[in-house]
Structures are given as C-alpha cells and as structure tokens.
Design a protein around this motif. Structure first.
Motif, short mmCIF file in Angstrom:
data_model
loop_
_atom_site.label_atom_id
_atom_site.label_comp_id
_atom_site.label_asym_id
_atom_site.label_seq_id
_atom_site.Cartn_x
_atom_site.Cartn_y
_atom_site.Cartn_z
N GLY A 118 -32.10 -11.65 0.28
CA GLY A 118 -31.65 -11.57 -1.10
C GLY A 118 -32.53 -10.74 -2.01
O GLY A 118 -32.45 -10.85 -3.23
N THR A 119 -33.37 -9.88 -1.41
CA THR A 119 -34.34 -9.10 -2.20
C THR A 119 -33.95 -7.63 -2.25
O THR A 119 -33.54 -7.05 -1.25
N SER A 120 -34.10 -7.03 -3.43
CA SER A 120 -34.00 -5.58 -3.61
C SER A 120 -35.36 -5.09 -4.06
O SER A 120 -35.88 -5.55 -5.08
N ASN A 174 -47.03 9.12 -2.39
CA ASN A 174 -46.29 7.98 -1.86
C ASN A 174 -44.86 8.36 -1.49
O ASN A 174 -44.21 9.15 -2.20
N VAL A 175 -44.39 7.80 -0.41
CA VAL A 175 -42.99 7.96 0.01
C VAL A 175 -42.25 6.67 -0.35
O VAL A 175 -42.59 5.60 0.17
N PRO A 176 -41.26 6.73 -1.25
CA PRO A 176 -40.52 5.52 -1.59
C PRO A 176 -39.64 5.05 -0.44
O PRO A 176 -38.93 5.84 0.19
N ILE A 177 -39.71 3.77 -0.15
CA ILE A 177 -38.84 3.13 0.83
C ILE A 177 -38.01 2.09 0.09
O ILE A 177 -38.56 1.15 -0.50
N ILE A 178 -36.69 2.28 0.09
CA ILE A 178 -35.79 1.39 -0.65
C ILE A 178 -35.22 0.36 0.30
O ILE A 178 -34.60 0.71 1.31
N VAL A 179 -35.46 -0.91 0.00
CA VAL A 179 -35.02 -2.00 0.87
C VAL A 179 -34.02 -2.88 0.12
O VAL A 179 -34.30 -3.34 -0.98
N GLU A 180 -32.87 -3.09 0.74
CA GLU A 180 -31.84 -3.97 0.19
C GLU A 180 -31.52 -5.04 1.23
O GLU A 180 -31.06 -4.73 2.33
N ARG A 181 -31.78 -6.32 0.86
CA ARG A 181 -31.51 -7.43 1.77
C ARG A 181 -30.45 -8.35 1.18
O ARG A 181 -30.54 -8.79 0.02
N SER A 182 -29.45 -8.63 1.97
CA SER A 182 -28.44 -9.61 1.57
C SER A 182 -29.03 -11.01 1.64
O SER A 182 -30.07 -11.23 2.28
N LYS A 183 -28.35 -11.96 1.01
CA LYS A 183 -28.76 -13.37 1.13
C LYS A 183 -28.35 -13.93 2.49
O LYS A 183 -28.82 -15.00 2.89
N CYS A 201 -33.75 2.45 3.35
CA CYS A 201 -33.51 3.88 3.16
C CYS A 201 -34.83 4.61 2.89
O CYS A 201 -35.60 4.20 2.00
N ILE A 202 -35.07 5.65 3.67
CA ILE A 202 -36.20 6.56 3.41
C ILE A 202 -35.60 7.95 3.23
O ILE A 202 -35.41 8.68 4.20
N PRO A 203 -35.30 8.35 2.00
CA PRO A 203 -34.65 9.65 1.78
C PRO A 203 -35.52 10.84 2.14
O PRO A 203 -35.03 11.86 2.61
N ILE A 204 -36.85 10.71 1.91
CA ILE A 204 -37.76 11.84 2.15
C ILE A 204 -39.00 11.32 2.87
O ILE A 204 -39.92 10.80 2.23
N LEU A 205 -39.05 11.47 4.17
CA LEU A 205 -40.23 11.01 4.90
C LEU A 205 -41.36 12.03 4.78
O LEU A 205 -42.49 11.69 4.43
N ASN A 206 -41.07 13.29 5.04
CA ASN A 206 -42.08 14.35 4.95
C ASN A 206 -42.07 14.91 3.53
O ASN A 206 -41.59 16.01 3.27
N ILE A 207 -42.61 14.14 2.59
CA ILE A 207 -42.52 14.51 1.18
C ILE A 207 -43.38 15.73 0.85
O ILE A 207 -43.03 16.52 -0.04
N LEU A 208 -44.47 15.92 1.55
CA LEU A 208 -45.30 17.09 1.32
C LEU A 208 -44.59 18.37 1.77
O LEU A 208 -44.62 19.39 1.08
N GLY A 209 -43.94 18.31 2.92
CA GLY A 209 -43.15 19.45 3.37
C GLY A 209 -41.98 19.71 2.44
O GLY A 209 -41.63 20.87 2.15
#
Length: 326
Positions: free
Chosen positions: A19-21, A38-47, A88-96
């Motif tokens: 249940g966490t975003s 930093n590479v943002p990692i977006i986590v969406e968890r259902s209950k 979701c990791i939209p951009i892993l190689n953010i420096l590239g």
C-alpha cells in the motif's frame, strides 16, 4: 515466474510495505563538485500482495525511446497496480543520458559489466548495486532498448530459445517480432537469468530519437503483461495486438558494397524477396547510382537511417528463418 509474495520488500536499504507509493534515490556517483547523482526509482505497491515487476529503461544513455515508454507508464498511472508491486526506473544510465552517450563516463558499456563489483569501475559498481539491492525483490524484469547509432529496430522482443515461460510472456507482450537471441556474457539479461529472474527484453526505434509508434507498442505490451498477472487496474483498457507475433529463428545483415550517400526505399516490417530493390547508394557528384538489392527473403527488422555509409556498413537486418510457435 517464481514468486515469493512479501508484505515488506527492501530496496536499497529502504523498507517498503504494502500500500506504499514512494520514490527512492539510487545514488550512483558524486561529481567533482560534490553534487550527488541520483537515479529515481518509482515504487508503487498495492494493498493486495502479488508479483513484483520492474520496468527499466536507458541502460544505454542514448536509448531514450525506452525512457518515453516508462514515462508514459508513470504519467498515465499504469504503474499503479491493483495487486502486487510495480517498480519503474526510467533512466538507469543517467550520466550517459545527460551526455547523450551510450556508455558511462568511464567509457564502459553498462550492459557488459554485470553482475558488477563493489570495488570495480563506476559502471561495475552501479551494476553490482542494482543486482544485489534491487533485483532480489523482483519477479520479472521488462528492459527497454533501441537500435544502436542510426539503426532503427522494428519493435521486437528478444528471448532465449526453448524457454516456455519467456515464450508465453513474449506472446502476451505482442510485439510484431520475437527474436530468439542467446545471452551475452556480462549483460544485464544474463545476470538476471543466473539469478532465475525472467526478463522480457524489448527493442524498438533508434538511439537519440523517440518514435511514437514504438512507444505505443511498448506501453501496450507492458499493459498486457500487467493484465496477464491480474495487476492492471480496471481503469486501463487492454488492446489486442493487430497481429500475432512473428517468431524469428535466424536473421542476416545486408551490408554496403561501396561507400556513399545512402537512402532506404523500404519500410521497416516489410516483407521482401531475393532481388528486391530496397535502397540506393549514390555519390555527391551524380556519377554513381547503385541500387541495393536484397540477397535474402524475409522481413526487414532493422534499417540504417544514416545518410552516409562506408563499404561494409550494415544497412538492413532481415529475418530470414521464421519459427513455428505452435
């Protein structure tokens, strides 16, 4: 897909209950100016417990079409599951990505250093952290790529042969083509395979370019996978693919016989025959006009869009042997 549903998962040392975003910062480096990268990692968890699926893009910094696909999953709230977890990791190689470069600043290809090392190069350390602090909590990885340089890939999923689970997932995804492709040493896909973590690898478009049709195919494929595991919220409609995926067992390249100005006259996904004229090579002075004829029969799954080519350059990738998937 082997699943071990958990009320609590831990990513990069952060506990995330059902249940966490949340958004987690994957710290990959500190610049000479002491600024953190930093590479943002977006986590969406259902209950409600269920599988954990990772949608990852931009392993190569110039492959931005995949970034657009994952961006759309987030922007349209497709990543909010009715059960289970979507990462979701939209951009892993953010420096590239920032430098418009395929590789890391250390010159290494991130997709050739897995599983990495905690004491290795910058790219190797990022690979090690991803493999040890993210992937253990994941049940399925969907990794988005494009063709390299100026070569435009038809939308395709790549899997190893003789793997019924991946074959089923490729059919569910519904890309126009499925290529049987062996694992490459030190690749992200091979490292996940060694950990018994299945991966659907999507290729489509070319580097440093966003193609709306490729993005649409990627987004629709992601929705179908989520629906397959009963994770897609009812607010999102699932569209059936226009046609069944064509499974490709063997493919071959057509290369330039001379240097010059190149132009393709065939569209991606087209079916061609031996002797079909599919492109032309000319010189700047109007003296040379050489048609490019196909030496294979099959489907065009990659086209070189560079205006200038050298003798021996890959011009077209042709799916020459199709596999009966029944």
């Amino acid at each position: 897909m082997t699943t071990n549903y958990k009320d609590l998962i831990t990513i990069l040392g952060q506990d995330i209950p059902l249940g966490t975003s949340t958004e987690i910062n994957f710290n990959i480096a500190r610049l000479h100016t002491a600024s953190d990268i930093n590479v943002p990692i977006i986590v969406e968890r259902s209950k409600i417990e269920g599988p954990t699926i990772l949608f990852n893009a931009c392993l190569h910094g110039d492959e931005i079409n995949g970034v657009d696909i994952v961006r759309q999953l987030i922007a349209n709230k497709i990543n909010r599951p009715k059960r289970g977890t979507v990462i979701c990791i939209p951009i892993l190689n953010i420096l590239g990505f920032l430098n418009g470069s395929r590789a890391f600043p250390d010159g290494r290809d991130l997709n050739r250093v897995f599983p990495g090392s905690s004491n290795g190069s910058l790219a190797s350390r990022v690979a090690h952290k991803l493999i040890h602090e993210v992937i253990p909590e994941v049940d399925l990885i969907v990794d988005f790529h494009t063709g390299g340089a100026s070569r435009f890939n038809a939308a395709q999923v790549r899997i190893v042969k003789d793997n019924p689970e991946l074959k089923e997932l490729a059919q569910v995804f519904g890309a126009p083509f499925v290529l049987y492709s062996k694992h490459i040493a030190k690749s992200f896909r091979n490292a996940c395979f060694q950990l018994n973590k299945p991966m659907v690898l999507f290729e489509g478009g070319r580097s440093s370019f966003i193609d709306d049709n490729i993005s649409k195919i990627g987004v629709e494929g992601a929705k179908r996978l989520l629906a397959h595991y009963d994770m897609l919220d009812e607010a999102h409609k699932v569209n059936k693919p226009k046609s069944k995926s064509i499974f490709v067992e063997k493919s071959s390249w057509i290369r330039a016989r001379r240097s010059g100005m190149f132009k393709s006259i065939i569209k991606i996904n087209s079916k061609i025959e031996v002797g079909s004229i599919i492109g032309q090579i000319t010189d700047p002075y109007g003296k040379i006009h050489q048609p490019v004829k196909s030496t294979y029969a099959g489907y065009v799954i990659n086209v070189n869009e560079a205006p200038l080519v050298y003798q021996g350059d890959a011009l077209f990738h042709i799916a020459t042997k199709l596999h009966d998937k029944k």
